[in-house]
Design a protein around this motif. Structure first.
Motif: not given
Length: 117
Positions: A39-45, A56-64
């Protein structure tokens, strides 16, 4: 020390207290393993807003959001992991309840050998 020997030494309450701690550790280990590895690498992407702080880039908020097709697939992965984590929790809880039921029935039938009356 085996479970039966430990149960004989400390009684039902101490045995179940340590079993509860063991279940919590197993649950946290499963969540951490899958969360940190997938999950963390997926959110970072993700491609969210650029004004986010460092963590914040490691959370679900980083997804558009929900509108983009690619990001929507990432959100379905999150939903799948919610179900997976719930399933793991239910399986571990069911196994512990069976163990508790076995020891509780033994306690009701034979009493507490650690503290005889």
């Amino acid at each position: 020390m085996s479970d039966d020997e430990f149960y004989q030494c400390v009684g039902l309450d101490g045995f179940m207290c340590l079993r509860f701690t063991k279940v919590c550790f197993r649950l946290c280990a499963i969540y951490a393993l899958f969360g940190l590895c997938i999950l963390v690498p997926l959110f970072e992407k993700g491609d969210g807003s650029q004004d986010m702080d460092r963590w914040d880039i490691y959370t679900i908020l980083h997804i558009k959001g929900w509108k983009d097709d690619e990001d929507e697939n990432i959100l379905w992965v999150c939903v799948g992991f919610c179900y997976f984590f719930s399933l793991c929790f239910c399986i571990l809880l069911d196994n512990e309840f069976k163990k508790f039921e076995e020891k509780r029935l033994h306690f009701l039938a034979n009493g507490d050998s650690a503290n005889p009356i």
